[in-house]
Scaffold this active site. Sequence first.
Site, PDB file in Angstrom:
ATOM      1  CG  LEU A 132      18.490  -3.449  31.536  1.00 48.82           C
ATOM      2  CD1 LEU A 132      18.068  -4.470  32.398  1.00 48.82           C
ATOM      3  CD2 LEU A 132      18.273  -1.959  32.092  1.00 48.82           C
ATOM      4  CG  ASP A 133      25.035   0.041  30.875  1.00 52.47           C
ATOM      5  OD1 ASP A 133      24.674  -0.020  29.692  1.00 52.47           O
ATOM      6  OD2 ASP A 133      25.103   0.956  31.603  1.00 52.47           O
TER       7      ASP A 133
END
Length: 284
Positions: A132-133
């Site tokens: 996930l960023d």
Amino acid sequence: MILIESHKVPKSEDHTRLQEYGVGIFSKNPTKSGLKKAIKKGLVFVDGKLASTALFIKGDETIELFEIENNKREFHFPLEVLFEDDYLAIIYKPAGILVNGNSFATIDNALSQNLQKSSQSDAVRPRPVHRLDYPTSGLLLTGKTNASIIALNKLFENKEIQKTYHAITIGRMKQGGGIDINIDSKKALTQFKVLQTVKSERFKFLNLVELKPKTGRKHQLRKHLLAINNPILGDKEYYIKDLILNGKGLYLHASSLEFTHPFTKEEISISKELTKKFQKIFST
């Protein structure tokens, strides 16, 4: 030594040297030089045997990357665990923290102190199996055994894990559809559905959008929404000039994961409610 990453080589008729094939397959050592150093240090095994730079990969092998256990420090950071068994776990990643990488303060470094050690014979240090960023909040799937990490990666490759995100986007949108726009010359598809829309003095319209990525390209959702002129609120990388929101972070949340457990065959469906910053704009 402890196992930190594992990769299952797909069947192939091509034969490639390990130091060429292995570039990019491990997040810990993604470069050719990094992989070569790991091989020379005796930290890479193929089908349980110590690898060399001269080894040819023929297909169907299991490549494992180890590290010296004493070099790994735990990052003491409490995580919310939404599901856990002897094989895998699903945790909540807050916005503003890296999943893994060269930084010490990562989810990867915090997993061991938040999860129970697996009792399986192939137990390894828990590892995230997707990313996930940094500014994205939401659900993160982790493997706790060697077999589980391989199996979960295979589920992702076969698109057998359904991920749902929620975002707040800027501007008027149609109610739903698909965004079929290539990313980095590779096919990329995102399904979207507008759940609510409110008027905004600054942005004219803000939308609460449900997103289902059908492919897994880097920054896919953020790039796709900008491509249709509806960037995600708070995005400082993929944005329209004069429509940047400062100080509130990115309004993108990985809200649910659905898949069949690769070992128990249980149907797993885990969700995490939207964060307070979403709820301040939309009542859900």
